[in-house]
Scaffold this motif. Structure first.
Motif, PDB file in Angstrom:
ATOM      1  N   MET A   1      45.528-100.857  59.243  1.00 29.31           N
ATOM      2  CA  MET A   1      44.982-101.351  57.968  1.00 29.31           C
ATOM      3  C   MET A   1      45.402-102.796  57.751  1.00 29.31           C
ATOM      4  SD  MET A   1      43.103 -99.271  56.156  1.00 29.31           S
ATOM      5  CE  MET A   1      43.415 -99.161  54.421  1.00 29.31           C
ATOM      6  N   ILE A   2      44.877-103.688  58.566  1.00 28.38           N
ATOM      7  CA  ILE A   2      45.188-105.106  58.386  1.00 28.38           C
ATOM      8  C   ILE A   2      43.899-105.907  58.403  1.00 28.38           C
ATOM      9  CG2 ILE A   2      47.568-105.166  59.266  1.00 28.38           C
ATOM     10  CD1 ILE A   2      46.298-105.947  62.011  1.00 28.38           C
ATOM     11  N   ASP A   3      44.023-107.159  57.865  1.00 31.09           N
ATOM     12  CA  ASP A   3      42.832-107.977  57.666  1.00 31.09           C
ATOM     13  C   ASP A   3      42.027-108.275  58.909  1.00 31.09           C
ATOM     14  OD1 ASP A   3      42.791-108.169  55.010  1.00 31.09           O
ATOM     15  OD2 ASP A   3      44.175-109.868  54.923  1.00 31.09           O
ATOM     16  N   ASN A   4      42.740-108.519  60.037  1.00 26.83           N
ATOM     17  CA  ASN A   4      41.945-108.964  61.168  1.00 26.83           C
ATOM     18  C   ASN A   4      41.271-107.833  61.958  1.00 26.83           C
ATOM     19  OD1 ASN A   4      44.332-108.157  62.133  1.00 26.83           O
ATOM     20  ND2 ASN A   4      44.923-110.098  63.087  1.00 26.83           N
ATOM     21  N   GLU A   5      41.221-106.678  61.367  1.00 24.08           N
ATOM     22  CA  GLU A   5      40.414-105.604  61.960  1.00 24.08           C
ATOM     23  C   GLU A   5      39.035-105.621  61.285  1.00 24.08           C
ATOM     24  OE1 GLU A   5      40.748-103.626  64.400  1.00 24.08           O
ATOM     25  OE2 GLU A   5      42.898-103.424  64.825  1.00 24.08           O
ATOM     26  N   GLN A   6      38.016-105.766  62.074  1.00 24.86           N
ATOM     27  CA  GLN A   6      36.644-105.877  61.561  1.00 24.86           C
ATOM     28  C   GLN A   6      36.292-104.696  60.657  1.00 24.86           C
ATOM     29  OE1 GLN A   6      34.824-108.370  61.632  1.00 24.86           O
ATOM     30  NE2 GLN A   6      32.853-107.538  60.953  1.00 24.86           N
ATOM     31  N   ALA A   7      36.548-103.467  61.153  1.00 24.69           N
ATOM     32  CA  ALA A   7      36.183-102.267  60.390  1.00 24.69           C
ATOM     33  C   ALA A   7      36.916-102.233  59.054  1.00 24.69           C
ATOM     34  CB  ALA A   7      36.486-101.019  61.203  1.00 24.69           C
ATOM     35  N   VAL A   8      38.179-102.666  59.067  1.00 25.62           N
ATOM     36  CA  VAL A   8      38.977-102.650  57.830  1.00 25.62           C
ATOM     37  C   VAL A   8      38.391-103.626  56.811  1.00 25.62           C
ATOM     38  CG1 VAL A   8      41.255-103.146  56.847  1.00 25.62           C
ATOM     39  CG2 VAL A   8      41.075-101.893  59.009  1.00 25.62           C
ATOM     40  N   LYS A   9      37.989-104.805  57.311  1.00 22.67           N
ATOM     41  CA  LYS A   9      37.374-105.804  56.435  1.00 22.67           C
ATOM     42  C   LYS A   9      36.105-105.246  55.784  1.00 22.67           C
ATOM     43  CE  LYS A   9      37.703-109.477  59.211  1.00 22.67           C
ATOM     44  NZ  LYS A   9      37.355-110.763  59.819  1.00 22.67           N
ATOM     45  N   MET A  10      35.401-104.433  56.561  1.00 23.13           N
ATOM     46  CA  MET A  10      34.120-103.914  56.081  1.00 23.13           C
ATOM     47  C   MET A  10      34.262-102.693  55.165  1.00 23.13           C
ATOM     48  SD  MET A  10      32.007-104.267  59.627  1.00 23.13           S
ATOM     49  CE  MET A  10      30.457-103.623  59.095  1.00 23.13           C
ATOM     50  N   LEU A  11      35.496-102.192  55.024  1.00 21.99           N
ATOM     51  CA  LEU A  11      35.705-100.976  54.217  1.00 21.99           C
ATOM     52  C   LEU A  11      35.302-101.149  52.756  1.00 21.99           C
ATOM     53  CD1 LEU A  11      39.051 -99.427  55.495  1.00 21.99           C
ATOM     54  CD2 LEU A  11      36.855 -98.256  55.324  1.00 21.99           C
ATOM     55  N   GLY A  12      35.439-102.401  52.266  1.00 20.62           N
ATOM     56  CA  GLY A  12      35.077-102.670  50.876  1.00 20.62           C
ATOM     57  C   GLY A  12      36.009-101.937  49.925  1.00 20.62           C
ATOM     58  N   PRO A  13      35.455-101.347  48.852  1.00 18.05           N
ATOM     59  CA  PRO A  13      36.301-100.666  47.858  1.00 18.05           C
ATOM     60  C   PRO A  13      37.080 -99.494  48.455  1.00 18.05           C
ATOM     61  CG  PRO A  13      34.020-100.888  47.087  1.00 18.05           C
ATOM     62  CD  PRO A  13      34.024-101.289  48.509  1.00 18.05           C
ATOM     63  N   ALA A  14      36.576 -98.944  49.561  1.00 14.74           N
ATOM     64  CA  ALA A  14      37.261 -97.811  50.186  1.00 14.74           C
ATOM     65  C   ALA A  14      38.654 -98.206  50.657  1.00 14.74           C
ATOM     66  CB  ALA A  14      36.435 -97.303  51.374  1.00 14.74           C
ATOM     67  N   ARG A  15      38.809 -99.503  50.971  1.00 13.57           N
ATOM     68  CA  ARG A  15      40.103 -99.959  51.482  1.00 13.57           C
ATOM     69  C   ARG A  15      41.206 -99.748  50.449  1.00 13.57           C
ATOM     70  NH1 ARG A  15      41.653-105.832  54.152  1.00 13.57           N
ATOM     71  NH2 ARG A  15      43.877-105.343  54.399  1.00 13.57           N
ATOM     72  N   ALA A  16      40.904-100.145  49.199  1.00 19.52           N
ATOM     73  CA  ALA A  16      41.896-100.003  48.134  1.00 19.52           C
ATOM     74  C   ALA A  16      42.281 -98.533  47.950  1.00 19.52           C
ATOM     75  CB  ALA A  16      41.346-100.564  46.836  1.00 19.52           C
ATOM     76  N   GLU A  17      41.275 -97.668  48.038  1.00 16.46           N
ATOM     77  CA  GLU A  17      41.521 -96.224  47.881  1.00 16.46           C
ATOM     78  C   GLU A  17      42.469 -95.721  48.972  1.00 16.46           C
ATOM     79  OE1 GLU A  17      40.200 -94.094  45.660  1.00 16.46           O
ATOM     80  OE2 GLU A  17      38.174 -94.752  45.071  1.00 16.46           O
ATOM     81  N   LEU A  18      42.213 -96.155  50.207  1.00 18.04           N
ATOM     82  CA  LEU A  18      43.048 -95.710  51.325  1.00 18.04           C
ATOM     83  C   LEU A  18      44.452 -96.312  51.233  1.00 18.04           C
ATOM     84  CD1 LEU A  18      40.351 -95.863  54.129  1.00 18.04           C
ATOM     85  CD2 LEU A  18      41.532 -93.805  53.332  1.00 18.04           C
ATOM     86  N   GLU A  19      44.512 -97.559  50.765  1.00 22.01           N
ATOM     87  CA  GLU A  19      45.827 -98.202  50.620  1.00 22.01           C
ATOM     88  C   GLU A  19      46.644 -97.536  49.512  1.00 22.01           C
ATOM     89  OE1 GLU A  19      45.088-102.644  52.513  1.00 22.01           O
ATOM     90  OE2 GLU A  19      44.697-102.322  50.381  1.00 22.01           O
ATOM     91  N   LYS A  20      45.937 -97.051  48.501  1.00 22.54           N
ATOM     92  CA  LYS A  20      46.633 -96.333  47.431  1.00 22.54           C
ATOM     93  C   LYS A  20      47.370 -95.115  47.995  1.00 22.54           C
ATOM     94  CE  LYS A  20      43.790 -95.894  43.871  1.00 22.54           C
ATOM     95  NZ  LYS A  20      42.926 -95.112  42.965  1.00 22.54           N
ATOM     96  N   LEU A  21      46.760 -94.516  49.020  1.00 22.94           N
ATOM     97  CA  LEU A  21      47.394 -93.366  49.669  1.00 22.94           C
ATOM     98  C   LEU A  21      48.508 -93.799  50.624  1.00 22.94           C
ATOM     99  CD1 LEU A  21      44.293 -91.200  50.705  1.00 22.94           C
ATOM    100  CD2 LEU A  21      45.897 -90.711  48.856  1.00 22.94           C
ATOM    101  N   GLY A  22      48.589 -95.094  50.881  1.00 22.80           N
ATOM    102  CA  GLY A  22      49.600 -95.606  51.800  1.00 22.80           C
ATOM    103  C   GLY A  22      49.160 -95.565  53.259  1.00 22.80           C
TER     104      GLY A  22
END
Ligand SMILES: [Fe+2]
Lengths: 407, 120
Positions: free
Chosen positions: A98-119
């Motif tokens: 879950m880091i910025d320079n991963e293309q898929a992670v960048k494309m996650l959009g709002p889903a990223r925040a949700e997944l980060e909330k879970l750690g």
């Protein structure tokens, strides 16, 4: 990613875990249990204390957890994904950090925040045949160590195993769904089938002013006898249908002949007696889910002594269904009014059956028939189907007296 | 019954004796047991593995969950009675760095009574 090489012991342990994972996903255990065990294996391998397996719902474009550990209850959680990120995960098909320079992670959009909330630290897509089935997400290692290249490789292999398991399970679900759908269609078909047959039976009976309900009664008598004789439900169903259709050939016979009160001429008699063959011709063109319906229809006027028609068959050459039907047909003819005579009483009908015992009727069939009637009168049958159709009430004293000398 | 956990409760600590195998999700029973004890206010745990023949990756994930949970409650977990094979597995995955391991249940309890042990 750090490049720590695993020790030999660690490799062996991981290999062992992979073997166990393979065993688990091919085990006959319930799917939720397999998925939970698989998640635990992944987490145990990386010393992660929190993680989840998500399933991707293509129609709703959401992921939802099907197993989780360490988060408490997250059953209700759903995370929306864009079509683009799904494509990207399918394309890359590898675990990502879950880091910025991963293309898929960048494309996650709002889903990223949700997944980060879970750690979430690592996401491993579950892909089979270019289809995203879900994700494994794992949090940081208990040891706080970084995930190594080797960890990613191992996770990728485990993800493939688990994806395969989910894929198989969804195939199974689809199959079950298809089966249920077919079953429903079949039931509907069967309903309309019965409606059609009943309409046919009504049309046949309508032709004959005197035989109202004849086909239904014959059908019921046949089914009751067949049941008493130990036929299977399917066979009983077949003879029930045959009973409804046995006189279908009468559709082609002139109404005046069928309803004639005076004796028939030779020609009229020949025409009336052609109804089993006509019925056979009609029914053999229809594909029934039961065997023997045309045959039984053709032979329902045969007699054991070979003096019946149309084929003058004898004894065992007459199909059992036709022997049953011959009795049911004759018995109903005796106990209902005819153009040429009033109905016989039950006692008289039994007498007549006895007289033709072994000549017209199969003695075994006669015995089974009277055995059901007796049981119905004595209340030994849950849903009596013969006595409610008879035009007189019988009591047990009478029935025992009448039937006592049935050989 | 699989996943059976025997337990000895004392005033301020408990000793848990897991089943002979901690290799499938029945092992969660050990986790539920710790939940229950933490709720009761118990903070000192000894898990004695002398009756446990095999712990696999599933068992490891269950044990990690327990260690984290107890840590969150500012409690202590000690392991004892580990067989060689299980000690090796703990070494391989690096678990031995986070949980004090004692040869016997007695030694672990003595350590707890001495109150000198804190979670590393
Ligand atoms: Fe007939």
């Amino acid at each position: 990613m750090s490049k720590v090489e695993p020790t030999l012991e660690r490799l062996i342990f991981n290999l062992n875990t992979l073997a166990e994972l393979g065993e688990e996903i091919t085990s006959p255990k319930a799917f939720p249990r397999i998925i939970k065990s698989s998640l635990y294996m992944v987490m145990g391998s990386f010393l992660a204390s929190k993680g989840a397996i998500f399933r991707y719902d293509q129609a709703k474009r959401i992921i939802y957890p099907i197993a989780s550990k360490g988060f408490g209850d997250i059953k209700e959680l759903t995370i929306k994904l864009s079509e683009e990120v799904v494509k990207e995960f399918v394309r890359s098909n590898n675990p990502v950090k879950m880091i910025d320079n991963e293309q898929a992670v960048k494309m996650l959009g709002p889903a990223r925040a949700e997944l980060e909330k879970l750690g979430t630290r690592v996401i491993a897509p579950l892909v089979v045949k270019d289809e995203l089935l879900g994700f494994i997400t794992i949090n940081e290692k208990f040891s706080k160590d970084e995930y190594t290249n080797y960890d990613y490789q191992l996770l990728s292999i485990m993800a493939q195993h688990i994806a395969f398991s989910i894929y198989n399970h969804s195939l199974l679900l689809k199959l079950v769904h298809k089966y249920n759908e077919n079953r429903r269609l079949y039931d509907e078909l069967r309903c309309s089938y019965y409606d059609t047959i009943h309409a046919f039976a009504a049309a046949i009976d309508a032709k004959d002013a005197y035989t109202k309900g004849h086909s239904h009664r014959v059908s019921a008598y046949c089914a009751a006898m067949a049941r008493e004789m130990g036929w299977s439900e399917d066979e009983i169903e077949g003879i029930r249908i045959a009973g409804l259709l046995h006189d279908i050939g009468k559709i082609a016979i002139d109404k005046s002949i069928i309803n004639k009160a005076s004796p028939l001429t030779k020609n009229e008699c020949r025409e009336l007696n052609s109804h089993p063959v006509i019925g056979y011709e009609i029914l053999s063109k229809i594909k029934f889910p039961w065997n023997g319906i045309p045959r039984v229809t053709r032979s329902h006027h045969e007699r054991l002594d070979g003096n019946g028609y149309p084929d003058r068959l004898k004894k065992d050459d007459i199909p059992m269904g036709a022997r049953i039907m011959a009795l049911a047909d004759a018995f109903d003819a005796m106990t209902t009014d005819r153009p040429y005579r009033p109905r016989l009483s039950f006692v008289e009908a039994v007498e007549e059956v006895k007289e033709n015992f072994g000549r017209q009727f199969d003695p075994h069939v006669v015995r089974w028939f009277f055995s059901v009637i007796r049981k119905e009168i004595l209340g030994d049958v849950e849903h009596p189907s013969i006595i409610p159709l008879l035009q007189e009430r019988l009591d047990r004293v009478t029935i025992n007296r009448i039937l006592k000398d049935i050989p | 019954m699989k996943g059976k956990v025997n337990i000895k409760e004392f005033n301020d600590h408990v000793i848990l004796y897991p089943d002979n195998y901690i290799n499938d999700i029945e092992g969660d029973k050990l986790d539920y047991m710790c939940d229950y004890l933490l709720k009761k206010g118990i903070k000192k745990f000894v898990i004695d593995f002398s009756g446990t023949e095999l712990i696999n990756s599933i068992g490891i994930s269950i044990l990690i969950g327990i260690i984290e949970k107890v840590k969150r409650h500012k409690g202590v977990v000690l392991f004892s009675g580990l067989r060689k094979v299980n000690q090796n597995i703990f070494n391989i995955v690096g678990l031995t760095k986070y949980v004090p391991i004692y040869r016997t249940e007695r030694e672990a309890v003595d350590e707890l009574r001495g109150n000198s042990v804190a979670m590393k």
